[in-house]
Design an enzyme around this catalytic site. Sequence first.
Site, PDB file in Angstrom:
ATOM      1  N   ASP A  13     141.782   4.991 -20.783  1.00 43.71           N
ATOM      2  CA  ASP A  13     141.490   6.246 -21.473  1.00 43.71           C
ATOM      3  C   ASP A  13     142.537   7.314 -21.171  1.00 43.71           C
ATOM      4  OD1 ASP A  13     139.092   4.687 -21.371  1.00 43.71           O
ATOM      5  OD2 ASP A  13     137.914   6.475 -21.808  1.00 43.71           O
ATOM      6  N   HIS A  40     142.365  10.503 -23.440  1.00 42.27           N
ATOM      7  CA  HIS A  40     141.597  11.685 -23.837  1.00 42.27           C
ATOM      8  C   HIS A  40     142.441  12.954 -23.939  1.00 42.27           C
ATOM      9  CE1 HIS A  40     137.594  10.064 -24.175  1.00 42.27           C
ATOM     10  NE2 HIS A  40     137.708   9.450 -22.991  1.00 42.27           N
ATOM     11  N   ASP A  64     140.526   5.473 -26.745  1.00 47.07           N
ATOM     12  CA  ASP A  64     140.138   6.821 -26.324  1.00 47.07           C
ATOM     13  C   ASP A  64     141.372   7.681 -26.076  1.00 47.07           C
ATOM     14  OD1 ASP A  64     137.536   6.082 -26.617  1.00 47.07           O
ATOM     15  OD2 ASP A  64     136.899   6.713 -24.620  1.00 47.07           O
ATOM     16  N   ASP A  95     139.738  13.462 -28.007  1.00 49.07           N
ATOM     17  CA  ASP A  95     138.478  14.060 -27.551  1.00 49.07           C
ATOM     18  C   ASP A  95     138.559  14.497 -26.095  1.00 49.07           C
ATOM     19  OD1 ASP A  95     136.991  14.043 -29.899  1.00 49.07           O
ATOM     20  OD2 ASP A  95     136.150  12.060 -29.538  1.00 49.07           O
ATOM     21  N   ARG A  96     137.912  15.611 -25.832  1.00 51.97           N
ATOM     22  CA  ARG A  96     137.728  16.189 -24.487  1.00 51.97           C
ATOM     23  C   ARG A  96     138.998  16.801 -23.899  1.00 51.97           C
ATOM     24  NH1 ARG A  96     133.851  11.567 -23.220  1.00 51.97           N
ATOM     25  NH2 ARG A  96     131.781  12.503 -23.445  1.00 51.97           N
ATOM     26  N   ASN A 148     135.850   3.877 -28.545  1.00 53.21           N
ATOM     27  CA  ASN A 148     134.693   4.452 -29.221  1.00 53.21           C
ATOM     28  C   ASN A 148     134.965   5.871 -29.723  1.00 53.21           C
ATOM     29  OD1 ASN A 148     134.593   5.108 -26.301  1.00 53.21           O
ATOM     30  ND2 ASN A 148     132.758   6.256 -26.844  1.00 53.21           N
ATOM     31  N   HIS A 149     136.010   6.529 -29.195  1.00 51.89           N
ATOM     32  CA  HIS A 149     136.349   7.872 -29.663  1.00 51.89           C
ATOM     33  C   HIS A 149     137.313   7.866 -30.839  1.00 51.89           C
ATOM     34  CE1 HIS A 149     134.381  10.606 -26.742  1.00 51.89           C
ATOM     35  NE2 HIS A 149     134.344   9.496 -26.018  1.00 51.89           N
ATOM     36  N   HIS A 209     138.347  -1.926 -25.189  1.00 50.16           N
ATOM     37  CA  HIS A 209     137.951  -0.622 -24.649  1.00 50.16           C
ATOM     38  C   HIS A 209     136.624  -0.707 -23.905  1.00 50.16           C
ATOM     39  CE1 HIS A 209     137.601   3.656 -24.141  1.00 50.16           C
ATOM     40  NE2 HIS A 209     136.359   3.591 -24.611  1.00 50.16           N
ATOM     41  N   ARG A 256     123.414   4.347 -22.737  1.00 50.59           N
ATOM     42  CA  ARG A 256     124.105   5.271 -23.651  1.00 50.59           C
ATOM     43  C   ARG A 256     123.329   5.466 -24.949  1.00 50.59           C
ATOM     44  NH1 ARG A 256     129.757   5.940 -22.408  1.00 50.59           N
ATOM     45  NH2 ARG A 256     130.554   4.428 -20.902  1.00 50.59           N
ATOM     46  N   HIS A 298     136.793   2.884 -20.712  1.00 50.33           N
ATOM     47  CA  HIS A 298     135.512   3.399 -21.196  1.00 50.33           C
ATOM     48  C   HIS A 298     134.656   4.118 -20.153  1.00 50.33           C
ATOM     49  CE1 HIS A 298     132.335   3.775 -24.078  1.00 50.33           C
ATOM     50  NE2 HIS A 298     131.569   2.818 -23.619  1.00 50.33           N
TER      51      HIS A 298
END
Length: 333
Positions: free
Chosen positions: A85, A87, A113, A116-117, A145-146, A197, A246, A273
Amino acid sequence: MIQESERVDQDEDSENDQERVAYLKAFISRLMTAPMKEKSPAEVDVTVSKEEIRIISNYAAASFGSFSTLMRVDEDCLPVHIVGDLHGHFGDLRRIFGIHGAPGISHYVFLGDYVDRGRQGIETVMLLMAYHCLYPDHLFLCRGNHEDYNTTMTYGFFDECRMKYGKKGTLAWLHIINAFNHLPLAALILDKVLCMHGGISPHIQKLEDIDKIQRPTFIPSYGLACDLVWSDPEKTSNVGWSLSARGISFSFDDITIEKFCQDNGLDLIVRAHQISSEMIRGGHKWHANGRMVTIFSAANYLSMGNDSCVIRIDEQKTMQFCLLRPVKKSPKH
């Protein structure tokens, strides 16, 4: 005999390809050489235009679509570096390339990923897409997943696009989402190391099932494509598969991991992840007696002070964990 019209078409294709390569190289050079921000040493002082997003996202979507959903990475790609990740940690991405070599020199598998964030998701994913388009046999991108319409609406990437481009940010976001929908979902290194991921799935009977996933696609709420980006290993009292905490996909235990590896002739599964307290120092965590490892490559994620970890598999097929410490702020004078 080649007719004159065919010769003209070939010349135009060659000229277009040269222009494309020059465009990508200039874009990459600008992003890789931009200075760090004085007041925020973890961020890079650079801007990507809406037109660059449109052009490079379209290039990337076409390139992603030419790959199998399960990408094969062979011995010619060793040494290969596996990255978890990011991000939006654009500075960390540049540090990784600076240490291990840029694509074209070194080989990479990224586990998703990218957005995001973090504050620089656009810069992060656009540099990766540009490098992939220029060196598709050196840089392999998996979907996380992002990399999805719904997730980016919730966790910050859509807002980042609107903040940086105003009302036209929605169109920039949609261009990138279109590219995401074409991304492969997993990579197989030397037929022995499976990378994705999220994790494994009860819907896989054999690895070739991954190639049956049709793209372009959004990430569904159930099924193999969902599990590859959402599932997690968990130590629980339950044996086998459980519904994930989740609220989407599954969790699985060590016995399930070991059986999956045995059934599919795998030595190791590398996934991303997750980040836990055990990963703060070292950026990775082992599962199932060394059959699976989780890595995380965004340093100081959400101010946790965690290390960034990249896995390197060398020509002797040995594995190393390469760590990056968080960037410290300069002392005030």
